[in-house]
Scaffold this active site. Structure first.
Site, PDB file in Angstrom:
ATOM      1  CE1 TYR A 149      -4.320   2.311   0.426  1.00 17.77           C
ATOM      2  CE2 TYR A 149      -2.326   3.043   2.424  1.00 17.77           C
ATOM      3  CZ  TYR A 149      -3.662   2.997   1.557  1.00 17.77           C
ATOM      4  OH  TYR A 149      -4.624   3.837   1.871  1.00 17.77           O
ATOM      5  NE  ARG A 281      -0.385   7.429   9.870  1.00 18.56           N
ATOM      6  CZ  ARG A 281      -0.974   6.503   9.369  1.00 18.56           C
ATOM      7  NH1 ARG A 281      -2.316   5.924   9.454  1.00 18.56           N
ATOM      8  NH2 ARG A 281      -0.144   5.830   8.790  1.00 18.56           N
TER       9      ARG A 281
HETATM   10  P1  NAD Z   1     -12.828   2.413   0.015  1.00 20.57           P
HETATM   11  O1  NAD Z   1     -12.170   0.612   0.550  1.00 20.57           O
HETATM   12  O2  NAD Z   1     -13.814   1.888   0.736  1.00 20.57           O
HETATM   13  O3  NAD Z   1     -12.638   2.591  -1.242  1.00 20.57           O
HETATM   14  C1  NAD Z   1     -11.903   2.500  -2.355  1.00 20.57           C
HETATM   15  C2  NAD Z   1     -13.222   1.838  -3.595  1.00 20.57           C
HETATM   16  O4  NAD Z   1     -12.082   0.835  -3.941  1.00 20.57           O
HETATM   17  C3  NAD Z   1     -13.417   0.095  -3.266  1.00 20.57           C
HETATM   18  O5  NAD Z   1     -15.098   0.753  -3.730  1.00 20.57           O
HETATM   19  C4  NAD Z   1     -13.068  -0.289  -4.351  1.00 20.57           C
HETATM   20  O6  NAD Z   1     -14.567  -1.844  -4.396  1.00 20.57           O
HETATM   21  C5  NAD Z   1     -12.635   0.307  -5.528  1.00 20.57           C
HETATM   22  N1  NAD Z   1     -11.118  -0.796  -6.253  1.00 20.57           N
HETATM   23  C6  NAD Z   1     -10.335  -1.496  -4.978  1.00 20.57           C
HETATM   24  N2  NAD Z   1      -9.912  -1.537  -6.362  1.00 20.57           N
HETATM   25  C7  NAD Z   1      -9.995  -1.934  -7.291  1.00 20.57           C
HETATM   26  C8  NAD Z   1      -9.532  -1.326  -8.698  1.00 20.57           C
HETATM   27  N3  NAD Z   1      -8.063  -2.129  -8.744  1.00 20.57           N
HETATM   28  N4  NAD Z   1     -10.934  -0.832  -9.369  1.00 20.57           N
HETATM   29  C9  NAD Z   1     -11.620  -0.451  -9.503  1.00 20.57           C
HETATM   30  N5  NAD Z   1     -11.797  -0.418  -7.929  1.00 20.57           N
HETATM   31  C10 NAD Z   1     -11.226  -0.560  -7.061  1.00 20.57           C
HETATM   32  O7  NAD Z   1     -11.510   2.986   1.316  1.00 20.57           O
HETATM   33  P2  NAD Z   1     -12.146   4.610   1.414  1.00 20.57           P
HETATM   34  O8  NAD Z   1     -11.913   4.944   2.093  1.00 20.57           O
HETATM   35  O9  NAD Z   1     -12.959   5.406   0.895  1.00 20.57           O
HETATM   36  O10 NAD Z   1     -10.174   4.897   0.645  1.00 20.57           O
HETATM   37  C11 NAD Z   1     -10.550   5.987  -0.713  1.00 20.57           C
HETATM   38  C12 NAD Z   1      -9.771   6.007  -0.819  1.00 20.57           C
HETATM   39  O11 NAD Z   1      -8.918   7.064  -0.249  1.00 20.57           O
HETATM   40  C13 NAD Z   1      -7.927   5.228  -1.403  1.00 20.57           C
HETATM   41  O12 NAD Z   1      -7.679   5.149  -2.667  1.00 20.57           O
HETATM   42  C14 NAD Z   1      -7.118   5.086  -0.013  1.00 20.57           C
HETATM   43  O13 NAD Z   1      -6.292   4.807  -0.209  1.00 20.57           O
HETATM   44  C15 NAD Z   1      -7.379   6.779   0.321  1.00 20.57           C
HETATM   45  N6  NAD Z   1      -7.337   6.473   1.510  1.00 20.57           N
HETATM   46  C16 NAD Z   1      -8.196   6.695   2.282  1.00 20.57           C
HETATM   47  C17 NAD Z   1      -8.126   7.052   3.501  1.00 20.57           C
HETATM   48  C18 NAD Z   1      -8.941   6.581   5.217  1.00 20.57           C
HETATM   49  O14 NAD Z   1      -8.875   7.269   5.487  1.00 20.57           O
HETATM   50  N7  NAD Z   1     -10.288   6.688   4.284  1.00 20.57           N
HETATM   51  C19 NAD Z   1      -6.956   7.505   4.399  1.00 20.57           C
HETATM   52  C20 NAD Z   1      -5.747   7.546   3.460  1.00 20.57           C
HETATM   53  C21 NAD Z   1      -5.899   7.299   2.415  1.00 20.57           C
HETATM   54  N1  UDP Z   2      -6.715  -0.691  16.015  1.00 23.69           N
HETATM   55  C1  UDP Z   2      -6.725  -0.969  17.433  1.00 23.69           C
HETATM   56  N2  UDP Z   2      -7.795  -2.028  17.153  1.00 23.69           N
HETATM   57  C2  UDP Z   2      -8.819  -2.915  15.995  1.00 23.69           C
HETATM   58  C3  UDP Z   2      -8.170  -1.684  15.297  1.00 23.69           C
HETATM   59  C4  UDP Z   2      -7.082  -0.748  14.506  1.00 23.69           C
HETATM   60  O1  UDP Z   2      -6.469  -0.469  18.074  1.00 23.69           O
HETATM   61  O2  UDP Z   2      -9.543  -3.252  16.214  1.00 23.69           O
HETATM   62  C5  UDP Z   2      -5.007   0.284  15.986  1.00 23.69           C
HETATM   63  C6  UDP Z   2      -4.256   0.418  15.217  1.00 23.69           C
HETATM   64  O3  UDP Z   2      -3.071  -0.821  15.466  1.00 23.69           O
HETATM   65  C7  UDP Z   2      -3.888   1.517  14.490  1.00 23.69           C
HETATM   66  C8  UDP Z   2      -4.608   2.355  15.028  1.00 23.69           C
HETATM   67  O4  UDP Z   2      -5.378   1.749  15.485  1.00 23.69           O
HETATM   68  O5  UDP Z   2      -2.387   1.726  15.411  1.00 23.69           O
HETATM   69  C9  UDP Z   2      -5.436   2.514  13.683  1.00 23.69           C
HETATM   70  O6  UDP Z   2      -5.796   1.343  12.281  1.00 23.69           O
HETATM   71  P1  UDP Z   2      -6.038   1.809  11.195  1.00 23.69           P
HETATM   72  O7  UDP Z   2      -6.280   0.330  11.147  1.00 23.69           O
HETATM   73  O8  UDP Z   2      -7.763   2.197  11.683  1.00 23.69           O
HETATM   74  O9  UDP Z   2      -5.539   2.659  10.291  1.00 23.69           O
HETATM   75  P2  UDP Z   2      -3.664   2.831  10.187  1.00 23.69           P
HETATM   76  O10 UDP Z   2      -3.283   2.039  11.414  1.00 23.69           O
HETATM   77  O11 UDP Z   2      -3.513   2.784   8.808  1.00 23.69           O
HETATM   78  O12 UDP Z   2      -4.056   4.385  10.371  1.00 23.69           O
END
Ligand code: NAD
Ligand code: UDP
Length: 319
Positions: A149, A281
């Protein structure tokens, strides 16, 4: 000025959590929205309410394959975001970020379309600098379980900037910090959805490690507003720009807040800390404040209330 009225806007990953909220907002702004998704982590349920809208179109498509459509603007969100999901098929995760970026950038180049990449705070890895500003290059393990990722997203940023320098493409790169809200997948393993679902069911709240690691949580509506402002910003402003809520909480604090707000009897159960889990973070959002006049408006407690109401309805079959 509303730049989206009557524009054809492509949202990849539009059936996901963030994508579905973005599609909704774009329709409100008068855009003609094309949502593409392979439904790996997203679901039709997230966009069911949009399917009757004549300005909304849904296409099943995987971004690792080329796409031939005609649009003016592209938001590239396709990629699983939760560690549990992106580690199921790590090779596909990297392909989605890298091949997906190449395909969408190629499309943008042919159409001379503006394109925004949903990048992530994970490009900072387990940061040695706190809070994280955009100039920090990060501390990322290139060969660990999160690398598919993190490195996929880093490479996508590289591709965006090379297309910008080499082909003068109009790009925008948003570094998204942890975002939460309604339509998160109840089983996607992210901390906010996990804690809320566990609290509502009265199950133990699984805090990984000692729970002193920190995160900053942004409510989805604030994030979508950030996307809109970034896409509307002048061409010279490419980012990368941090989008997130600077409020910082430990996982133990979050667990206690969720227990409080749900009036749950759940206990806290510690579980092992996942490999390479970042210790801390928090976004430095000075750049977003200055360039986009953007900052989050919804405090954690208010956002949690709304998210708890959603999961409560979902678990009791009302949503
Ligand atoms: P999510 O998993 O709900 O949404 C991702 C979507 O992309 C899903 O609908 C999935 O089916 C689709 N997808 C995955 N692989 C695909 C492919 N190969 N072709 C077409 N569609 C595909 O996640 P989200 O939280 O909505 O995240 C959306 C974007 O934002 C992602 O790129 C993620 O990396 C980025 N992002 C999200 C967060 C967060 O906290 N939610 C944080 C950092 C970055
Ligand atoms: N985490 C936790 N319990 C859970 C899921 C996640 O303590 O059931 C912690 C995880 O170890 C991390 C933080 O919560 O430190 C955020 O995790 P998440 O998977 O939501 O996002 P990311 O690590 O990508 O920020």
């Amino acid at each position: 000025m509303n730049r989206f009225a009557n524009k054809r806007v492509l949202v990849t990953g539009g059936a996901g959590f963030l994508g579905s909220h973005l599609c909704e907002r774009l329709l409100q702004e008068g855009a003609d929205v094309l949502c593409i998704d392979n439904f790996f982590t997203g679901s039709k349920r997230n966009i069911l309410h949009l399917l009757d809208n004549p300005y909304f179109e849904l296409m099943r498509h995987d971004v690792t394959f080329p796409l031939y459509v005609e649009v003016d603007t592209i938001f590239n969100l396709a990629c699983p975001a939760s560690p549990v999901h992106y580690q199921v098929d790590p090779v596909q995760t990297t392909k989605t970020s890298v091949h997906g970026a190449i395909n969408m950038l190629g499309l943008a180049k042919r159409l001379r379309a503006r394109i925004m990449q949903a990048s992530t705070s994970e490009v900072y890895g387990d940061p040695r600098v706190h809070p994280q500003g955009e100039e920090y290059w990060g501390n990322v393990n290139p060969i660990g379980p999160r690398s598919c990722y993190d490195e996929g997203k880093r490479c996508a940023e590289t591709l965006f900037f090379d297309y910008h320098r080499q082909h003068r493409l109009r790009i925008k790169v948003a570094r998204i910090f942890n975002t939460y809200g309604p339509r998160m997948h109840p089983n996607d393993g992210r901390v906010v959805s996990n804690f809320i679902v566990q609290a509502l069911r009265g199950d133990p709240i699984t805090v990984y490690g000692d729970g002193t690691q920190s995160r900053s949580f942004c409510y989805v509506d604030d994030m979508v507003e950030g996307f809109m402002r970034l896409m509307n910003a002048p061409d010279e402003f490419t980012g990368p720009v941090n989008l997130g809520n600077p409020g910082e909480f430990t996982m133990l604090e979050l667990a206690r807040k969720v227990i409080d707000l749900t009036h749950s009897r759940s206990s806290i159960a510690h579980a092992p800390l996942p490999t390479d889990d970042p210790r801390q973070r928090r976004p430095d959002i000075t750049l977003a404040r200055e360039q986009l006049d953007w900052e989050p408006r919804i405090a954690l407690e208010e956002g949690l209330h709304r998210t708890i109401a959603y999961f409560d309805a979902l678990l009791s079959g009302r949503e």
